[in-house]
Design an enzyme around this catalytic site. Structure first.
Site, PDB file in Angstrom:
ATOM      1  N   ASN A  14       0.890  -1.165   0.000  1.00  0.00           N
ATOM      2  CA  ASN A  14       0.000   0.000   0.000  1.00  0.00           C
ATOM      3  C   ASN A  14       0.923   1.208   0.000  1.00  0.00           C
ATOM      4  OD1 ASN A  14      -2.292   1.265   2.533  1.00  0.00           O
ATOM      5  ND2 ASN A  14      -2.395   1.588   0.330  1.00  0.00           N
ATOM      6  N   ASN A  67      -6.714  10.651  -0.495  1.00  0.00           N
ATOM      7  CA  ASN A  67      -6.891   9.573  -1.466  1.00  0.00           C
ATOM      8  C   ASN A  67      -6.580  10.094  -2.867  1.00  0.00           C
ATOM      9  OD1 ASN A  67      -7.853   7.319   0.136  1.00  0.00           O
ATOM     10  ND2 ASN A  67      -9.701   8.527   0.506  1.00  0.00           N
ATOM     11  N   CYS A  76      -5.246   6.080   8.042  1.00  0.00           N
ATOM     12  CA  CYS A  76      -4.501   5.270   7.074  1.00  0.00           C
ATOM     13  C   CYS A  76      -3.465   4.476   7.874  1.00  0.00           C
ATOM     14  CB  CYS A  76      -3.842   6.135   6.018  1.00  0.00           C
ATOM     15  SG  CYS A  76      -2.987   5.132   4.754  1.00  0.00           S
ATOM     16  N   ASN A  78      -1.460   1.858   7.232  1.00  0.00           N
ATOM     17  CA  ASN A  78      -0.135   1.571   6.666  1.00  0.00           C
ATOM     18  C   ASN A  78       0.733   2.829   6.605  1.00  0.00           C
ATOM     19  OD1 ASN A  78      -0.291  -1.271   6.151  1.00  0.00           O
ATOM     20  ND2 ASN A  78      -1.743  -0.822   4.511  1.00  0.00           N
ATOM     21  N   ASN A 162     -11.998   5.786  10.035  1.00  0.00           N
ATOM     22  CA  ASN A 162     -12.647   5.799   8.710  1.00  0.00           C
ATOM     23  C   ASN A 162     -13.612   4.616   8.631  1.00  0.00           C
ATOM     24  OD1 ASN A 162     -10.710   3.786   8.699  1.00  0.00           O
ATOM     25  ND2 ASN A 162      -9.870   4.297   6.693  1.00  0.00           N
ATOM     26  N   HIS A 164     -15.616   1.226   7.420  1.00  0.00           N
ATOM     27  CA  HIS A 164     -15.321  -0.075   6.780  1.00  0.00           C
ATOM     28  C   HIS A 164     -16.537  -0.984   6.842  1.00  0.00           C
ATOM     29  CE1 HIS A 164     -10.897   0.379   6.337  1.00  0.00           C
ATOM     30  NE2 HIS A 164     -11.055   1.221   7.332  1.00  0.00           N
ATOM     31  N   GLU A 213     -10.642   0.139  -1.622  1.00  0.00           N
ATOM     32  CA  GLU A 213     -10.582   1.307  -0.744  1.00  0.00           C
ATOM     33  C   GLU A 213     -11.429   2.469  -1.259  1.00  0.00           C
ATOM     34  OE1 GLU A 213      -7.067   2.936   0.835  1.00  0.00           O
ATOM     35  OE2 GLU A 213      -5.995   1.030   0.997  1.00  0.00           O
ATOM     36  N   CYS A 222      -4.452  -2.726   3.201  1.00  0.00           N
ATOM     37  CA  CYS A 222      -5.168  -1.599   3.815  1.00  0.00           C
ATOM     38  C   CYS A 222      -5.073  -1.801   5.328  1.00  0.00           C
ATOM     39  CB  CYS A 222      -6.623  -1.590   3.348  1.00  0.00           C
ATOM     40  SG  CYS A 222      -7.636  -0.295   4.108  1.00  0.00           S
ATOM     41  N   SER A 224      -6.106   0.091   8.000  1.00  0.00           N
ATOM     42  CA  SER A 224      -7.360   0.281   8.761  1.00  0.00           C
ATOM     43  C   SER A 224      -8.363  -0.816   8.383  1.00  0.00           C
ATOM     44  CB  SER A 224      -7.944   1.668   8.485  1.00  0.00           C
ATOM     45  OG  SER A 224      -8.115   1.886   7.085  1.00  0.00           O
ATOM     46  N   GLY A 225      -8.285  -1.278   7.124  1.00  0.00           N
ATOM     47  CA  GLY A 225      -9.158  -2.383   6.709  1.00  0.00           C
ATOM     48  C   GLY A 225      -8.814  -3.667   7.433  1.00  0.00           C
TER      49      GLY A 225
END
Ligand SMILES: N[C@H](CCC[C@H](N)C(=O)O)C(=O)O
Length: 282
Positions: A14, A67, A76, A78, A162, A164, A213, A222, A224-225
């Site tokens: 990422n 983004n 974010c 990563n 954020n 998801h 994303e 990702c 946060s994912g």
């Protein structure tokens, strides 16, 4: 005429362009943000990261996240590890506090990766699970949200700063995520759009994850994912509270802590140091 220096970094693929606006402000209009992130017109990255002076005393840096579509994101994972490493190097410290629009994130160096760069652990903050905090457009149990498309149904909603939506499937490779992702990203059920995670349990406390994303499309990882997927798997009783989330270029270890914070641990990479031509910021 000198250009604007940047770092090209990534966390498990990422990737980021990291600009430093602490010495002087950068006028990053939406067209300029898009141009820098564009993989043909500019440098190319999944997110454009801008370091700014912190506005809270205990923070070492303010990290702004854009983004490629120009939208600003609240988290974010990563990039947070990458920025933490940069700041720790500057401070000659083993820990750093990163300020974001979603809050303060505590990070610490916990080891060294095969590439010789640090392995960083970040407390990504409080996990929010109420429907109003994801947010979604109607009252619901966010552990089983009434939204879906084709083989992607019944997701878990999580906010890690954020939004998801994590869908669990039996075979990740059978899911056409580039077709379904954008439709779900823009589903009106998600008033702020959503990051679409598709997860498959592949072992005890082990989940494979692919993420479409918000504002960026399909990325190789990702952070946060991965946090959202780890918490979602535990909420569904599919794993314990400490989960290895496997992506193409590595693994992030996620832990849903007893105080409802979520921690993420993983490596980082520095690809190169570059210089933006002035024309990209004109
Ligand atoms: N596209 C995301 C931001 C980047 C998240 C991702 N790169 C990470 O590592 O968490 C959003 O709009 O919420």
């Amino acid at each position: 005429m000198a250009g604007t220096p940047f770092l090209k970094m990534h966390g498990l693929g990422n990737d980021f362009v990291v600009l430093d606006a602490r010495g002087h402000a950068l006028d990053l209009t939406v067209p300029r943000r898009r141009a820098i992130a564009d993989r043909r017109l500019g440098v190319g990255c999944d997110q454009l990261i801008v370091l700014e002076p912190p506005t809270e005393g205990e923070a070492d840096v303010f990290m702004r996240i854009y983004n490629p579509d120009g939208s600003e994101a609240q988290a974010c994972g990563n990039a947070t590890r990458c920025v933490a490493s940069v700041v720790m190097d500057e401070l000659k410290a083993e820990e750093a506090t990163i300020q974001t629009i979603a809050g303060l994130l505590e990070s610490q160096k916990v080891g060294r990766g095969a590439n010789g760069l640090p392995v960083i652990s970040v407390d990504m903050g409080l996990v929010r699970m109420d429907w109003r905090e994801i947010p979604v457009a109607m009252a619901c149990d966010t552990n089983h949200m009434p939204v879906g498309l084709g083989p992607l149904q019944d997701p878990v909603g999580t906010n890690v700063g954020n939004p998801h939506a994590t869908f669990f499937v039996d075979d990740l490779t059978s899911i056409p995520i580039t077709e379904l992702g954008p439709k779900l990203e823009h589903d009106p059920f998600f008033p702020e759009r959503v990051n679409v995670g598709v997860a498959q349990v592949i072992g005890e406390n082990k989940v494979r994850l692919s993420v479409w994303e918000r504002g960026a499309g399909l990325t190789l990882a990702c952070g946060s994912g991965a946090c959202a997927a780890g918490v979602a798997a535990a909420r569904r009783g599919l794993t314990g509270r400490k989960v290895d989330v496997v992506v193409e270029h590595g693994t992030l270890t996620i832990e849903w802590l007893r105080d409802d914070h979520v921690s993420m641990t993983g490596g980082i990479s520095l690809a190169y140091r570059g210089e933006l031509d002035r024309s990209l910021l004109s």
